[in-house]
Design a protein around this motif. Sequence first.
Motif, PDB file in Angstrom:
ATOM      1  N   ASP A 147      -6.075  12.866 -36.480  1.00 23.06           N
ATOM      2  CA  ASP A 147      -5.038  11.994 -37.032  1.00 23.06           C
ATOM      3  C   ASP A 147      -5.337  10.509 -36.850  1.00 23.06           C
ATOM      4  O   ASP A 147      -4.858   9.675 -37.618  1.00 23.06           O
ATOM      5  CB  ASP A 147      -3.676  12.331 -36.429  1.00 23.06           C
ATOM      6  N   ILE A 148      -6.153  10.161 -35.856  1.00 24.49           N
ATOM      7  CA  ILE A 148      -6.356   8.753 -35.559  1.00 24.49           C
ATOM      8  C   ILE A 148      -7.411   8.107 -36.458  1.00 24.49           C
ATOM      9  O   ILE A 148      -7.311   6.937 -36.805  1.00 24.49           O
ATOM     10  CB  ILE A 148      -6.707   8.558 -34.066  1.00 24.49           C
ATOM     11  N   ASP A 205      -3.658  15.355 -33.110  1.00 27.21           N
ATOM     12  CA  ASP A 205      -3.704  15.554 -31.664  1.00 27.21           C
ATOM     13  C   ASP A 205      -3.538  14.269 -30.854  1.00 27.21           C
ATOM     14  O   ASP A 205      -2.897  14.268 -29.809  1.00 27.21           O
ATOM     15  CB  ASP A 205      -5.014  16.232 -31.256  1.00 27.21           C
ATOM     16  N   HIS A 206      -4.064  13.163 -31.352  1.00 29.76           N
ATOM     17  CA  HIS A 206      -3.983  11.914 -30.602  1.00 29.76           C
ATOM     18  C   HIS A 206      -2.543  11.379 -30.565  1.00 29.76           C
ATOM     19  O   HIS A 206      -2.111  10.829 -29.557  1.00 29.76           O
ATOM     20  CB  HIS A 206      -4.902  10.849 -31.209  1.00 29.76           C
ATOM     21  N   LYS A 240       2.734  12.277 -40.048  1.00 32.27           N
ATOM     22  CA  LYS A 240       3.370  12.748 -41.284  1.00 32.27           C
ATOM     23  C   LYS A 240       2.400  12.652 -42.456  1.00 32.27           C
ATOM     24  O   LYS A 240       2.268  13.586 -43.256  1.00 32.27           O
ATOM     25  CB  LYS A 240       4.619  11.911 -41.568  1.00 32.27           C
ATOM     26  N   PHE A 241       1.699  11.513 -42.564  1.00 33.85           N
ATOM     27  CA  PHE A 241       0.733  11.344 -43.643  1.00 33.85           C
ATOM     28  C   PHE A 241      -0.389  12.375 -43.518  1.00 33.85           C
ATOM     29  O   PHE A 241      -0.816  12.976 -44.510  1.00 33.85           O
ATOM     30  CB  PHE A 241       0.136   9.934 -43.625  1.00 33.85           C
ATOM     31  N   THR A 242      -0.868  12.589 -42.299  1.00 30.83           N
ATOM     32  CA  THR A 242      -1.945  13.546 -42.062  1.00 30.83           C
ATOM     33  C   THR A 242      -1.529  14.948 -42.492  1.00 30.83           C
ATOM     34  O   THR A 242      -2.282  15.673 -43.153  1.00 30.83           O
ATOM     35  CB  THR A 242      -2.334  13.558 -40.571  1.00 30.83           C
ATOM     36  N   ARG A 243      -0.324  15.331 -42.130  1.00 34.70           N
ATOM     37  CA  ARG A 243       0.201  16.655 -42.475  1.00 34.70           C
ATOM     38  C   ARG A 243       0.331  16.813 -43.991  1.00 34.70           C
ATOM     39  O   ARG A 243      -0.095  17.827 -44.570  1.00 34.70           O
ATOM     40  CB  ARG A 243       1.561  16.844 -41.801  1.00 34.70           C
ATOM     41  N   GLY A 279     -17.502  15.138 -37.349  1.00 29.17           N
ATOM     42  CA  GLY A 279     -16.084  14.906 -37.119  1.00 29.17           C
ATOM     43  C   GLY A 279     -15.776  13.440 -36.888  1.00 29.17           C
ATOM     44  O   GLY A 279     -16.647  12.681 -36.428  1.00 29.17           O
ATOM     45  N   THR A 280     -14.542  13.047 -37.177  1.00 32.13           N
ATOM     46  CA  THR A 280     -14.150  11.642 -37.013  1.00 32.13           C
ATOM     47  C   THR A 280     -13.710  11.366 -35.583  1.00 32.13           C
ATOM     48  O   THR A 280     -12.654  10.774 -35.332  1.00 32.13           O
ATOM     49  CB  THR A 280     -13.011  11.277 -37.986  1.00 32.13           C
TER      50      THR A 280
END
Length: 425
Positions: free
Chosen positions: A36-37, A66-67, A81-84, A120-121
């Motif tokens: 998410d970050i 997770d962050h 919310k945006f990530t989801r 991965g980011t």
Amino acid sequence: MGMTMSEKILAHGAGLDSVAAGEIVWVKVDGAMLDDILGPRIEIAEKLDLLGARIWDPDKVTVISDHYTPPANAKQAEIVKFTREWSAENKIKHYYEFAGPCHQLMVEHGRVTPGQIIVGTDSHTCTYGALGAFSTGIGSTEMLGVLATGEIWLKVPQSIKVCCEGQLPRLVMAKDVILAVIGQLGHQGATYQALEFCGSTFAAMPIDERLCVANMAVEAGAKNGIFPCDATTLAYLKQIQAPPGTPVSSDADAVYSRTLNIDAAELEPLCACPHEVDNVTAIKNAGNVPIQQAYIGSCTGGRYHDLQAAAALLRGKKIAAGIRLLISPASRTVWEQCARDGILTALSEAGATILAASCGACLGVHSGAIGAGEVCVSSTNRNFIGRMGSKDGRIYLASPLSVAASAVTGRLTDPREVWEEGAAL
């Protein structure tokens, strides 16, 4: 000329018979992880739209909030919310939230198998090398290209062979081993190289401990860290119902930039002193350092093996007055298993506070930030200035056993000082 494990995996990903260190190759990615970050961002969504591109293979993409979970403020909540919503819109079925740090989830959910190339980011994506994969962290812009094409170019890294032989002394954990490695190499000593872990000490480690070692390869500047796939690896994959993948092993005549030999019998509980991970010394030599917070958790030191060890040390004891001992299991699965086995109860009875499975305190964004002048001893992976809260705080990195021991005495403590003979680890 033979090839190392990392070279073989990259050669396969590039569709080539062989590659050599220093070559730049385009490789097909087996899996992409976004958190998410640094993962789904408005800019990435907009650029994908501008390119008219769709995600190359949603089934190979994993997104994990997770962050910022649980969110500490409205801004964090909006990011989650945006990530989801972005994940749902792009039909990414492997989306996880409130389940734990991304690296533990990738492993637990079988999203990594031997021989794969995973990006991965998050810089600690190198964790997956514990399962014999080539895994490395990339930036959000690089991830945009991966999402659109399923490919990325990489320079084939040189490899450093890290060989540790012998049985670890009592109360010495994997965290102490990797701190010893980083202390010898320095924080830039393995820049854009692969750390290949071999020898009887690493072979005897359970997967939980191997994950800790691979996780911190980047703290020496490494592009990736990697373990050979062996019976322990295959047994773990079978346990979690993941496929065995395509294991590779280094050739006998593979070329290494250097070999680092470690005698396990000479190791003892270590710590990384502020403010660098390579500022390593034996805890007993760190001086009389009072602490205010002790933290066991994160993708480095919050697994079942870690919490089990900490609980064994703390049974029948109480943490020192005025000390915060925070426990954040590495995943919901670890949380539930520790709850069933009485580990969380033992930790709580000693005075610990059990937190959600999250990254929050590790990077100081929620659930346990430290204030100016405070000292935290932590089982996490970084102790940079401001990492866990105030830039005027200080962080010592140590094993979960050392963190638990320090919580009992209220100062930085070698676990051998408080361990009771006859106790079962």
